[in-house]
Design a protein around this motif. Structure first.
Motif, PDB file in Angstrom:
ATOM      1  N   LYS A 131       2.702  -7.708  -0.415  1.00  0.00           N
ATOM      2  CA  LYS A 131       1.588  -6.845  -0.005  1.00  0.00           C
ATOM      3  C   LYS A 131       0.472  -7.647   0.656  1.00  0.00           C
ATOM      4  O   LYS A 131      -0.145  -7.200   1.624  1.00  0.00           O
ATOM      5  CB  LYS A 131       1.027  -6.120  -1.233  1.00  0.00           C
ATOM      6  CG  LYS A 131       1.948  -5.075  -1.841  1.00  0.00           C
ATOM      7  CD  LYS A 131       1.253  -4.513  -3.088  1.00  0.00           C
ATOM      8  CE  LYS A 131       2.110  -3.560  -3.881  1.00  0.00           C
ATOM      9  NZ  LYS A 131       1.462  -3.273  -5.183  1.00  0.00           N
TER      10      LYS A 131
ATOM     11  N   LYS B 103      -2.196  -7.743   9.014  1.00  0.00           N
ATOM     12  CA  LYS B 103      -2.864  -6.596   9.624  1.00  0.00           C
ATOM     13  C   LYS B 103      -4.243  -6.987  10.147  1.00  0.00           C
ATOM     14  O   LYS B 103      -4.710  -6.465  11.150  1.00  0.00           O
ATOM     15  CB  LYS B 103      -3.002  -5.481   8.575  1.00  0.00           C
ATOM     16  CG  LYS B 103      -2.648  -4.117   9.097  1.00  0.00           C
ATOM     17  CD  LYS B 103      -2.717  -3.065   7.982  1.00  0.00           C
ATOM     18  CE  LYS B 103      -3.957  -3.245   7.123  1.00  0.00           C
ATOM     19  NZ  LYS B 103      -3.997  -2.352   5.964  1.00  0.00           N
TER      20      LYS B 103
ATOM     21  N   HIS C  71       1.162  -0.903   1.246  1.00  0.00           N
ATOM     22  CA  HIS C  71      -0.287  -0.751   1.420  1.00  0.00           C
ATOM     23  C   HIS C  71      -1.032  -0.739   0.088  1.00  0.00           C
ATOM     24  O   HIS C  71      -2.253  -0.689   0.069  1.00  0.00           O
ATOM     25  CB  HIS C  71      -0.605   0.557   2.154  1.00  0.00           C
ATOM     26  CG  HIS C  71       0.122   0.705   3.449  1.00  0.00           C
ATOM     27  ND1 HIS C  71      -0.252   0.025   4.579  1.00  0.00           N
ATOM     28  CD2 HIS C  71       1.217   1.431   3.779  1.00  0.00           C
ATOM     29  CE1 HIS C  71       0.595   0.341   5.559  1.00  0.00           C
ATOM     30  NE2 HIS C  71       1.485   1.182   5.099  1.00  0.00           N
TER      31      HIS C  71
END
Lengths: 442, 303
Positions: free
Chosen positions: B121, B128, B287
């Motif tokens: 994660k 990102k 997420h």
């Protein structure tokens, strides 16, 4: 060692009451306050603690205690009885009496140790002459199927899997057919970890249960779980009517109050405990002994069980004879050390002995010292091993060099060995009946 | 009613929230008295706050209530919230500083707390935000742990350095550091095998791994994140202490907060050991990892 700190705490409290001739209600009250704290700090669910304290106090205060000659002992007994009742008074075995194949489903939260426990359980049953089949129904966690396959390979047990695109319920059904073809008498289904509030996944478990008519549904619970253990166990039990619990990671230093909580809320027994990273670190859970252990009485019976598995009885008898004749040599010393290793190392053995739990912690024992000792003895000639008295300075120097240690290390080993020999002599002098098979050279 | 039945009926409402419990307490009392305090104490205990921290919070709560002569139970609730936040905010949330790169994050913890999942994660989170991320498959012990991380690397679309199962984790980290330098990586995240904190040799191995990273990437910033499972009870303190002894822990990742457990034990760990919570895991999806915020956490406890 699990429960160690709880034992320490209770022992301290019990000591406060020892040596007194009378126990007042106030004493009992302060005693119970300590017990309450100890249990809470051990992660026993607070509601379980409340009921436990109420129960014990009711029995302790009043006639029974006041009339007793040794009030401290009396309270200890009551606490022990109640703890035993909470934990369950007898060990429980698997019920595998259905027409084969008998199905065992393992379930639990994420990370509780289901896949590892599946492998360990399979090995445990294989050792008993069963022919288990492992089934990979955890399709959610990445590489969980692969993990089960690797474990199956390690222990020589077949694994049934259909990859990760299939439906777990169908996999379970197909696995049963496979078991009939492969003559597997036991089918162990590893399921995905799930939160007990995850409706979808809980329904999936119910469907697997319906499709396989399992003999056992075992909930795997991490021994380090906190207050929530009671909620988790309660929900899994309500949905699936589990048949037992596997307590995992019991080799951590957790006080393991979760064991009390889950038993109390589900009334289902803890059947196994998982105590290490190796595949054979798996034991039948003995609740009565665990209660003793909480009170610091040690777990001598487990120790004997463990030893019986590892020690070759014939060798032990031979050793006993030698000890009687005081012919105990360094070779025998070496042999003993190897058997200790098989039993899971000194620390795991010492922790089970009464009076020792709480006095040592795992860091105090350097297993490396064992390795060193072994190297030193192996660097001796056979003659030297039989008769250490010939070890002069030059021989000691050679041994030190050969084993990659120092002369001081060699001296220490010889001294340890002589001490053990002397101890043995003393024991016989005291008229002890022979030399028990359980005596270890420490 | 037998002992067990009593217990079972008492635990009926599994899903009842922290807030629900407190409201129930307040509704049944309304008045500020000793019984109210005791019930609030039970609520904290049942959320794994532990006895010492619970007593500490209750003591200062009692004091404030007495000093301010509070008679409204609702105000007591607000005070309680503040007291908990105070302990957490001593080590207020610092997100990961991504401006000063390269940074090496080593993720450690006991078995089954969610280290590999958290690494996956995190890779996604930092990728990102535009960083170049590299993973190191340092769990060479558990069966298929490497495969598990490979799948996460694919999901997060980042590179991974691995060796075969059973190889020396320090050697994997060495390779990863070399690769991180060569490829000009911003964030290197190292997964490690789960280890119980009372196994001396396994804890020593962690120290060795840290030395390798220090030697190979002396100029990189080092972060060591301890992963704690929020369902863990008082043993989490032992874990934090033991890992702190061998590794320079800079933060905690609190996982599995999407369950019914509240992870109240982190309040003790924050307050007593001064280790801040950095990230929280709230699900199995890529997420489901958030930056920890003390205020939000306390608020969530009471919602």
């Amino acid at each position: 060692m699990a429960f160690e700190s709880l034992s320490e705490k209770l022992q301290k409290t019990i000591k406060k009451l020892r040596g007194q001739t009378r126990v007042t209600e106030k004493d009992v009250k302060s005693f119970m306050r300590e017990i309450r704290l100890a249990l809470l700090e051990a992660d026993v669910n607070y509601k379980v603690v409340k009921d436990f304290i109420a129960n014990v106090s009711e029995k302790a205060v009043g006639q029974e205690v006041i009339q007793s000659l040794s009030p401290g002992q009396q309270i200890v007994k009551i606490i022990n009885d109640e703890l035993t009742e909470l934990l369950g008074s007898k060990e429980s075995i698997l019920d595998l009496s259905k027409t084969p194949p008998n199905v065992i489903i393992l379930c639990g939260l994420q990370g509780s140790g289901k896949t590892t426990a599946s492998g360990k359980l399979a090995l445990h049953l294989k050792k008993q002459g069963k022919n288990p089949l492992l089934v990979a129904c955890d399709l959610y966690r990445p590489a969980a199927v692969k993990q089960l396959e690797v474990l199956g390979g390690q222990i020589g047990v077949n694994v049934y899997q259909e990859g990760t695109d299939a439906n777990p319920v169908n996999i379970a059904k197909n696995a049963l057919k496979q078991a009939l073809r492969g003559l597997n008498d036991i089918v162990i289904i590893d399921t995905a970890g799930r939160l007990q509030i995850d409706e979808e996944l809980m329904v999936e478990l119910e469907e697997i249960k319906k499709a396989t008519n399992p003999s056992e549904i075992l909930l795997v619970v991490d021994a380090m779980t906190g207050q929530d253990a009671a909620n988790v166990a309660k929900t899994f039990n309500d949905r699936l009517d589990i048949t037992g619990i596997i307590l995992s990671k019991l080799d951590s230093d957790t006080r393991g109050g979760a064991a009390l909580s889950v038993k109390a809320v589900t009334s289902k027994p803890v059947k196994f405990s998982s105590v290490g990273e190796k595949m054979n670190d798996f034991e039948i859970f003995y609740p009565d002994r665990m209660a003793d252990r909480i009170l610091g009485m040690g777990d001598v019976l487990t120790l004997i069980d463990k030893a019986m598995e590892a020690i070759d009885l014939e060798k032990a008898e031979e050793l006993e004879k030698k000890m009687r004749k005081q012919q105990f040599t360094l070779d025998d010393f070496l042999e003993q050390m190897q058997q200790v290793k098989k039993m899971g190392g000194i620390s795991s053995i010492l922790g089970l002995l009464p009076g020792v739990a709480g006095k040592i912690n795992e860091e105090d024992i350097d297993e490396k010292k064992l390795v060193k000792t072994e190297a030193i003895i192996r660097s001796m000639t056979l003659k030297e091993r039989r008769d250490p008295s010939i070890l002069n300075a030059s021989r000691r120097k050679r041994i030190a060099q050969g084993s990659g240690t120092t002369v001081q290390d060699v001296n220490r080993v010889i001294k340890d060995f002589e001490n053990i020999k002397r101890m043995m002599k003393m024991m016989q002098g005291a008229g002890k009946k022979g030399f028990g098979k359980m005596r270890l050279p420490f | 009613m037998s002992f067990f039945d009593k217990l079972k009926s008492g635990l009926k409402k599994t899903k009842e929230s922290f807030m629900g419990k407190i409201d129930a307490v307040l509704a049944s009392f309304g008045k500020v008295d000793e019984e109210l305090f005791e019930s609030l104490e039970d609520v904290l205990i049942s959320s794994d706050f532990g006895v010492p921290t619970t007593e500490r919070i209750m003591d200062s709560l009692r004091e404030r209530v007495k000093a301010d002569r509070v008679t409204d139970a609702e105000v007591v609730k607000a005070y309680l919230q503040e007291e908990i936040a105070k302990l957490l905010e001593g080590e207020s949330a610092k997100g990961l500083d991504l401006d000063a790169t390269p940074v090496v994050i080593t993720v450690i913890g006991v078995n089954g707390v969610g280290k590999t999942t958290s690494v996956g994660k995190m890779a996604h989170l930092y990728k990102k935000s535009g960083k170049k991320v590299l993973l190191a498959a340092g769990d060479t012990f558990r069966a298929a742990a490497i495969d598990q991380l490979v799948i996460w690397a694919k999901r997060a679309d980042v590179d991974i350095i691995k060796q075969k199962e059973g190889s020396d984790p320090s050697s994997v980290l060495f390779d990863a550091c070399q690769a991180a330098i060569a490829r000009n990586v911003d964030v290197l995240i190292c997964d490690t095998a789960g280890r119980l904190h009372n196994k001396k040799n396994l804890m020593d191995e962690l120290a060795k791994m840290a030395r390798v990273v220090e030697k190979e990437m002396p100029h990189a910033r080092k972060e060591v994140f301890l992963v704690l499972d929020s369902t863990t009870g008082q043993n989490a303190v032992n874990q934090a202490k033991a890992f702190k002894d061998v590794a320079n822990i800079t933060g905690i990742i609190l996982t599995k907060l999407d369950g019914t457990s509240k992870g109240g034990i982190i309040v003790s760990i924050c307050a007593d050991l001064g280790i801040p919570v950095r990230l929280v895991g709230v699900g199995e999806g890529i997420h489901d990892l958030q930056t920890f915020n003390a205020k939000d956490y306390v608020k969530a406890l009471f919602e």
